[in-house]
Enzyme design. Structure first.
Site: not given
Ligand code: NDP
Length: 271
Positions: A65, A155
């Site tokens: 993206k 972030k």
């Molecule tokens: P990113 O990889 O960009 O961001 C991941 C986020 O999750 C970060 O804020 C990270 O925190 C946090 N995170 C990961 N593991 C943990 C944990 N164990 N505890 C707390 N926080 C955690 O992902 P995206 O933003 O692209 O996607 C996020 C979610 O949204 C995904 O599950 C994805 O599948 C879903 N999604 C759904 C869509 C839909 O159409 N339904 C569209 C797009 C996404 P940190 O910054 O601290 O690492």
């Protein structure tokens, strides 16, 4: 026949070809929609090949993206706010345009679920691309205050600088005590069987717990919210279909209905 495709890596799991085929049938549109596995270092080449072969438009998913954002010659305001592109098309001047329909898809799904976003407090968990893309459309829909909380608070702080004072960045342990009518999990914690580590007190006034993640079973966050007595829980399958409907509208000028396709997808996941 006009060709469209979703680009990602991996891509085998994508439901987009099914969703767009259903939209096309429902609206009597003749089109082909494929899933294209682009090499991790070859998204731009993959897109160019597709366009050279007559491709009209594309969706972009993980991890391309941001690359699609860089590639686009023109960006919509939504894409600029999100810092990412999930929908590409060529305009009448031949320019490559990038848009982002994820956030508007989320808002459409929340409306479908009966949520009135005007003047409510929202707690948004996670500070990745999906979270950032959701903020602008949530504010446009009238949200009063949005607390953006993330495990890595820097972030969240970086994202908040792109918005006005309605958006407040916090660490999980530092979330202000407020009446959050809507709590959205935009983290990927559920992929590891985890949920964001926030206090149950933040769910006290919550009417709907929403998890952007979707699957066959309740996510850990939604299961937890249910145990805390939140009356409604919803996963991100509706958002997925709604963002696809917006992309279809951009390409074809016709807006498909979400509910029938969502019903079919839920049936597939339940099998
Ligand atoms: P990113 O990889 O960009 O961001 C991941 C986020 O999750 C970060 O804020 C990270 O925190 C946090 N995170 C990961 N593991 C943990 C944990 N164990 N505890 C707390 N926080 C955690 O992902 P995206 O933003 O692209 O996607 C996020 C979610 O949204 C995904 O599950 C994805 O599948 C879903 N999604 C759904 C869509 C839909 O159409 N339904 C569209 C797009 C996404 P940190 O910054 O601290 O690492």
């Amino acid at each position: 026949m006009d060709r469209y495709a979703v680009f990602g890596n991996p891509i085998g799991h994508s439901k987009s070809p099914f969703i767009h085929a259903q939209f096309a049938t429902a609206l009597g549109e003749q089109l082909q929609y494929d899933a294209i596995l682009a090499p991790l270092d070859g998204f731009a080449d993959s897109w160019q090949r597709f366009v050279s072969a007559g491709g009209k438009g594309g969706n972009v998913t993980v991890p391309f993206k941001e690359q699609a954002y860089q590639l686009a010659e023109r960006l919509s305001d939504r894409a600029k706010q999100a810092g990412a592109v999930n929908t590409l098309y060529i305009d009448s001047a031949g320019k490559l345009c990038g848009d982002n329909t994820d956030g508007i898809g989320l808002v459409a799904d929340l409306k479908r679920l009966g949520v009135n976003l005007a003047d409510i407090n929202v707690l948004l968990l996670g500070a990745g691309g999906a979270s950032r893309g959701a903020i602008g459309p949530l504010l446009d829909a009238g949200v009063r205050q949005l607390v953006l909380a993330n495990r890595t608070v820097t972030k969240a702080q970086a994202i908040a600088t792109h918005f006005d004072q309605r958006v407040e960045a916090r660490a999980y342990a530092d979330i202000p005590g407020r009446d959050y009518q809507l709590v959205i999990n935009a983290t990927s914690a559920g992929l590891n069987g985890e949920r964001p580590d926030i206090s149950a007190a933040h769910l006290e006034h919550c009417q709907l717990a929403y998890d952007m993640l979707y699957g066959s079973a309740n996510t850990p966050f939604l299961q937890w919210a249910k145990e805390q007595g939140v009356p409604l829980q919803a996963d991100g399958l509706g958002m997925l279909v709604a963002q696809a409907a917006e992309a279809f509208y951009i390409w074809r000028g016709k807006r498909p209905e979400i509910a029938p396709v969502l019903k079919l997808l839920k049936q597939q996941l339940a099998q």
